[in-house]
Design an enzyme around this catalytic site. Structure first.
Site, PDB file in Angstrom:
ATOM      1  CB  CYS A  14      80.616  58.874  45.364  1.00 29.83           C
ATOM      2  SG  CYS A  14      79.658  58.179  46.720  1.00 29.83           S
ATOM      3  CG  ASN A  15      81.747  58.355  50.529  1.00 29.57           C
ATOM      4  OD1 ASN A  15      82.100  57.292  50.050  1.00 29.57           O
ATOM      5  ND2 ASN A  15      80.920  58.423  51.552  1.00 29.57           N
ATOM      6  NE  ARG A  16      83.921  54.229  51.847  1.00 29.66           N
ATOM      7  CZ  ARG A  16      83.678  53.682  53.016  1.00 29.66           C
ATOM      8  NH1 ARG A  16      84.468  52.754  53.481  1.00 29.66           N
ATOM      9  NH2 ARG A  16      82.647  54.035  53.726  1.00 29.66           N
TER      10      ARG A  16
END
Length: 68
Positions: A14-16
């Protein structure tokens, strides 16, 4: 398909985005991944290097298991 690369995978969370590869040498793998991502996302290799982490050998394996 990148010069000097034997195999690669993309792990997106979700974030990388994690790019993992096996190459002729660690430098060849890093160069191939950087070139691929910079071209794919329309950014310069210099910008990419400023915002990326690079792990090789046992440190790379340790990092992948931490992310998992």
């Amino acid at each position: 398909s990148q010069p000097g690369m034997r195999e690669a995978m993309i792990l997106s969370t979700c974030n990388r985005v994690e790019l993992l590869a096996v190459g002729e040498t660690p430098e060849a793998a890093a160069s191939g991944l950087s070139g691929f991502l910079a071209e794919e996302r329309g950014i310069t290799s210099e910008d990419l290097v400023r915002h990326a982490f690079r792990f090789a050998g046992p440190n790379a394996a340790r990092h992948v298991f931490r992310v998992a």
